[in-house]
Design an enzyme around this catalytic site. Sequence first.
Site, PDB file in Angstrom:
ATOM      1  N   ASP A   1      -7.697   6.541   4.565  1.00 50.78           N
ATOM      2  CA  ASP A   1      -8.050   5.364   5.627  1.00 50.78           C
ATOM      3  C   ASP A   1      -9.156   5.470   6.325  1.00 50.78           C
ATOM      4  OD1 ASP A   1      -5.642   4.352   4.482  1.00 50.78           O
ATOM      5  OD2 ASP A   1      -4.312   5.192   6.318  1.00 50.78           O
TER       6      ASP A   1
ATOM      7  N   SER B   1       0.763  -1.443  -0.082  1.00 47.55           N
ATOM      8  CA  SER B   1       0.057  -0.062   0.009  1.00 47.55           C
ATOM      9  C   SER B   1       0.934   1.386   0.166  1.00 47.55           C
ATOM     10  CB  SER B   1      -0.938  -0.040   1.390  1.00 47.55           C
ATOM     11  OG  SER B   1      -0.312   0.180   2.361  1.00 47.55           O
TER      12      SER B   1
ATOM     13  N   HIS C   1       1.426   4.076   6.833  1.00 46.47           N
ATOM     14  CA  HIS C   1       0.786   4.987   5.938  1.00 46.47           C
ATOM     15  C   HIS C   1       1.431   6.421   6.052  1.00 46.47           C
ATOM     16  CE1 HIS C   1      -2.969   2.419   4.320  1.00 46.47           C
ATOM     17  NE2 HIS C   1      -1.670   2.028   4.013  1.00 46.47           N
TER      18      HIS C   1
END
Length: 230
Positions: A173, A56, A96
């Site tokens: 997210d 990701s 992330h």
Amino acid sequence: MLSLDFLDDVRRMNKRQLYYQVLNFGMIVSSALMIWKGLMVVTGSESPIVVVLSGSMEPAFHRGDLLFLTNRIEDPIRVGEIVVFRIEGREIPIVHRVLKIHENSVFSRLKSPGLLFLVWKWFQTLLSVSEPLPVLLSISKKDVGGSELHRAFKMQNGDIKFLTKGDNNAVDDRGLYKRGQHWLEKKDVVGRARGFVPYIGIVTILMNDYPKFKYAVLFLLGLFVLVHRE
């Protein structure tokens, strides 16, 4: 075969040698734990080293990259930096990037709070923080009563929230957060990425994906330490 040779070595060892090797193995494990605890203290992170488990964050990080983290309280969360965070109900942390910062405060729309704001926040800090003086000393003299003072007090009180997103994902997210949660807080952060080594963590991924492989590796390592006599 190698495993049979190990077993023959174990049979030839007397009790004293066996006890010595067990003690040696325990010292190795204890040393590793001490080093890990030391890294936790130095970095301020509960997990100073993590492995990227998904794609990701490509192309910044790839699956199997080893990340080095810090999580010092005085460091503010910034847009664009890469954080590792936990979500309630999920055991594995997520790596992330910070997409957006949200400041939730009754003073968030005031660009120059002035002396009244300074005095009010000072007393509030006295009641909630054991050492408020370093917060004030860290503020630029050129911006007393301005946005930096405002941000410093907000960070001290934990009011800053943020939104994350994977570089390789199409959306943010919020779909990963727990139901009703729209922002992350500082308490959710495991650490901020400060460096990485590419692909060195692929062994960890293999052990997670194939438990039998993990147990075999651990068994062979333990057996090797027990029969190694030098």
